[in-house]
Motif scaffolding. Structure first.
Motif, short mmCIF file in Angstrom:
data_model
loop_
_atom_site.label_atom_id
_atom_site.label_comp_id
_atom_site.label_asym_id
_atom_site.label_seq_id
_atom_site.Cartn_x
_atom_site.Cartn_y
_atom_site.Cartn_z
N ILE A 1 15.80 16.13 -2.32
CA ILE A 1 15.97 16.04 -0.86
C ILE A 1 16.86 14.88 -0.46
O ILE A 1 16.79 14.40 0.66
CB ILE A 1 14.62 15.94 -0.13
CG1 ILE A 1 13.85 14.68 -0.57
CG2 ILE A 1 13.81 17.20 -0.32
CD1 ILE A 1 12.84 14.22 0.43
N ALA A 2 17.69 14.42 -1.36
CA ALA A 2 18.61 13.35 -0.99
C ALA A 2 19.31 13.75 0.31
O ALA A 2 19.65 14.92 0.46
CB ALA A 2 19.64 13.13 -2.08
N PRO A 3 19.54 12.89 1.24
CA PRO A 3 19.45 11.45 1.12
C PRO A 3 18.10 10.85 1.54
O PRO A 3 18.03 9.65 1.77
CB PRO A 3 20.52 10.98 2.09
CG PRO A 3 20.45 12.00 3.19
CD PRO A 3 20.11 13.29 2.52
N LEU A 4 17.11 11.66 1.63
CA LEU A 4 15.83 11.07 2.01
C LEU A 4 15.01 10.69 0.78
O LEU A 4 15.10 11.31 -0.26
CB LEU A 4 15.00 12.07 2.83
CG LEU A 4 15.56 12.46 4.19
CD1 LEU A 4 14.57 13.34 4.92
CD2 LEU A 4 15.86 11.23 5.01
N CYS A 5 14.21 9.67 0.96
CA CYS A 5 13.18 9.43 -0.03
C CYS A 5 11.85 9.47 0.72
O CYS A 5 11.82 9.55 1.95
CB CYS A 5 13.37 8.08 -0.73
SG CYS A 5 13.23 6.68 0.36
N ALA A 6 10.79 9.46 -0.02
CA ALA A 6 9.49 9.55 0.62
C ALA A 6 8.82 8.18 0.61
O ALA A 6 9.02 7.40 -0.31
CB ALA A 6 8.62 10.55 -0.12
N ILE A 7 8.07 7.91 1.66
CA ILE A 7 7.19 6.74 1.62
C ILE A 7 5.80 7.28 1.28
O ILE A 7 5.24 8.08 2.02
CB ILE A 7 7.18 6.01 2.97
CG1 ILE A 7 8.60 5.54 3.32
CG2 ILE A 7 6.24 4.81 2.91
CD1 ILE A 7 8.70 4.80 4.64
N VAL A 8 5.33 6.88 0.14
CA VAL A 8 4.09 7.44 -0.40
C VAL A 8 3.01 6.37 -0.45
O VAL A 8 3.29 5.23 -0.84
CB VAL A 8 4.32 7.96 -1.84
CG1 VAL A 8 3.06 8.59 -2.40
CG2 VAL A 8 5.47 8.95 -1.86
N ASN B 1 0.81 -1.21 0.00
CA ASN B 1 0.00 0.00 0.00
C ASN B 1 0.85 1.27 0.00
O ASN B 1 0.34 2.36 0.15
CB ASN B 1 -0.96 0.00 1.20
CG ASN B 1 -0.23 -0.23 2.50
OD1 ASN B 1 0.98 -0.03 2.58
ND2 ASN B 1 -0.96 -0.65 3.52
N CYS B 2 2.15 1.11 -0.13
CA CYS B 2 2.99 2.30 -0.19
C CYS B 2 4.23 2.01 -1.03
O CYS B 2 4.53 0.85 -1.31
CB CYS B 2 3.39 2.76 1.20
SG CYS B 2 4.57 1.65 1.95
N ALA B 3 4.91 3.06 -1.40
CA ALA B 3 6.12 2.88 -2.20
C ALA B 3 7.19 3.84 -1.71
O ALA B 3 6.88 4.91 -1.19
CB ALA B 3 5.82 3.16 -3.67
N PHE B 4 8.42 3.45 -1.87
CA PHE B 4 9.54 4.34 -1.58
C PHE B 4 9.83 5.13 -2.85
O PHE B 4 10.07 4.55 -3.90
CB PHE B 4 10.77 3.55 -1.19
CG PHE B 4 10.66 2.96 0.17
CD1 PHE B 4 11.22 3.61 1.26
CD2 PHE B 4 9.98 1.78 0.38
CE1 PHE B 4 11.11 3.07 2.53
CE2 PHE B 4 9.86 1.24 1.64
CZ PHE B 4 10.43 1.89 2.72
N VAL B 5 9.82 6.42 -2.74
CA VAL B 5 10.01 7.25 -3.92
C VAL B 5 11.29 8.08 -3.77
O VAL B 5 11.38 8.93 -2.90
CB VAL B 5 8.81 8.20 -4.12
CG1 VAL B 5 9.02 9.06 -5.34
CG2 VAL B 5 7.54 7.40 -4.25
N PRO B 6 12.28 7.82 -4.60
CA PRO B 6 13.51 8.60 -4.53
C PRO B 6 13.24 10.05 -4.90
O PRO B 6 12.54 10.31 -5.87
CB PRO B 6 14.42 7.95 -5.59
CG PRO B 6 13.72 6.72 -6.03
CD PRO B 6 12.29 6.85 -5.71
N LEU B 7 13.79 10.97 -4.14
CA LEU B 7 13.57 12.38 -4.39
C LEU B 7 14.92 13.08 -4.49
O LEU B 7 15.50 13.44 -3.49
CB LEU B 7 12.77 13.00 -3.24
CG LEU B 7 11.42 12.35 -2.95
CD1 LEU B 7 10.84 12.89 -1.66
CD2 LEU B 7 10.48 12.59 -4.10
N PRO B 8 15.40 13.30 -5.71
CA PRO B 8 16.72 13.91 -5.86
C PRO B 8 16.85 15.22 -5.09
O PRO B 8 17.90 15.51 -4.52
CB PRO B 8 16.83 14.17 -7.36
CG PRO B 8 15.85 13.26 -7.98
CD PRO B 8 14.76 13.04 -7.00
#
Ligand SMILES: O=C(O)CCC(=O)C(=O)O
Ligand SMILES: [Fe+2]
Length: 418
Positions: free
Chosen positions: A131-138, A122-129
């Motif tokens: 805001i590296a080094p964080l990605c979002a859990i969407v 029900n969610c995905a990890f989305v890389p966000l250039p």
């Protein structure tokens, strides 16, 4: 973000407390950070109703594994040469983002994220250039309060769409924290000591491979006579003659590979692209993807040469041969000639000697899937009397993550495609 400035200071002063600090929802907008109960033992639980597309929280991207099918591909996206989205160079259509199936993540969220074995994510990890080094859990669908988050396998088009949307929405806010988050990303967070575990969780090879024989159990060792044909053996030897050089061994202290008196044979690195049918046999037998197969080596032992007792696994997380934070879960080697005198492979702790027979393959398991070494598999390439040729490789738990070790950099060993 009024409170953020003072909290930056607090975070820096307390790098050891990163996990706690980053779990503090007030660091982030309430919109996207307070929806996961990260203290739940069973994995993150969503603490309010969430709509598809909402960001649940942020996650350090270097802790996320990118994978295809069941194989985690651990990519260090913080590395400038590989950022952003090196995995999208891969032409495979089914790129998905998922956690490693059987390990507990040691992330800043300090929590387990259960594997979505049944693909009911029900969610995905989305890389966000941005805001590296964080990605979002969407959230990829509406999630009801009380449900635990489970990763979704999504295609790369969808991944990019999500990354674009989320990246645009939150770039400015999170960008403000970037230097601090970067510092934390590189901080050396001590991992919990591994408890003593039973060595019972090993990679499973293809048990129905024709003529597979089990010659030892617990630890398991298999042979396949005539795994390679005489012709394949001969052609492999011929090919390797063009690249033969003294063997190297990884120095555990420095991480460098170097000459070592414990391994006096010579060897050649065989590019996988030049031996497709051999790779097909190995992946079929070892039940793995070609990307998990380490470099193929043909070893040559002349009279008096040997490989002293050793285990094939590496202790601790390793970046050997481009496999990051991974381990050798199987060894697959094949004798390329008959050897009448000397040169046996000796399993020193099992009282088991194997006499080289042309075309015969041997499989054993230096590490289990928890990446613990199985010392019982210690072995040696006994001192050669007659000349000995052997093809050897190792299966890794994950795909290669460090592209500097790409096989495309290996020089060709001629036109013969085996
Ligand atoms: O030469 C042999 O019999 C064994 C080779 C080996 O153990 C290795 O390459 O890791
Ligand atoms: Fe070995």
């Amino acid at each position: 973000f009024a409170t953020v400035a003072s909290q930056k200071q607090a975070i820096l002063q307390n790098l050891n407390g990163i996990v706690t600090q980053l779990q503090n929802p007030s660091l982030y907008s309430t919109e996207w950070a307070n929806r996961i109960d990260i203290n739940n033992d069973n994995g993150p639980i969503v603490s309010c109703d969430v709509k598809a597309g909402d960001v649940l929280t942020l996650y350090p991207i270097d802790r996320v594994e990118f994978g295809i099918h069941e194989c985690g591909r651990c990519v260090d996206l913080l590395h400038p040469e590989r950022f952003p989205y090196p995995h999208l160079r891969n032409e495979k259509q089914d790129l998905c983002i998922l956690s490693d199936n059987d390990s507990i993540r040691q992330g800043w969220l300090g929590n387990k994220i259960p594997m979505d074995r049944e693909n009911k994510g029900n969610c995905a990890f989305v890389p966000l250039p941005s805001i590296a080094p964080l990605c979002a859990i969407v959230a990829t669908r509406d999630i009801a309060q009380g449900e635990s988050i489970q990763e979704t396998k999504i295609g790369r088009k969808k991944t990019l769409e999500l990354a674009m949307t989320v990246g645009k929405l939150y770039a400015n806010e999170i960008g403000d924290l970037l230097p601090y988050l970067n510092e934390m990303a590189y901080a050396n967070i001590p991992l919990p000591k591994k408890s003593v575990k039973l060595l019972d969780n090993f990679h499973k090879i293809n048990k129905s491979y024709p003529e597979l024989r089990q010659i030892h159990s617990n630890p398991d060792i298999y042979t396949i006579p005539n795994f390679l044909s005489d012709e394949e053996c001969d052609r492999l030897i011929e090919k390797s003659r063009q690249g033969i050089q003294p063997c190297l061994v990884k120095n555990e202290q420095t991480g460098e590979v170097e000459l070592d008196p414990s391994r006096t044979s010579t060897n050649a690195n065989i590019p996988k692209r030049e031996v497709p049918s051999i790779i097909e046999k190995i992946t079929d037998l070892a039940n793995c993807d070609a990307e998990q197969v380490e470099i193929l080596q043909v070893l040559n032992y002349q009279k008096g040469q040997e490989f002293k007792p050793h285990t094939d696994g590496f202790e601790r997380a390793t970046s050997a041969c481009g496999f990051l934070d991974s381990g050798r879960i199987a060894t697959v080697f094949t004798y390329l000639n008959d050897v009448d005198n000397g040169g046996k492979t000796i399993f020193t702790k099992l009282g088991l000697d194997i006499k080289p027979e042309k075309g015969m393959c041997v499989v054993h398991f230096p590490m289990n899937l928890d990446m613990l070494e199985d010392e019982r598999t210690e072995h040696q390439g006994g001192v050669a009397i007659d000349e000995k040729w052997i093809l050897t490789t190792w299966i890794w738990k994950h795909f290669k993550g460090d592209f500097r070790y790409d096989e495309e950099f290996l020089p060709s060993l001629g036109d013969d495609l085996i």
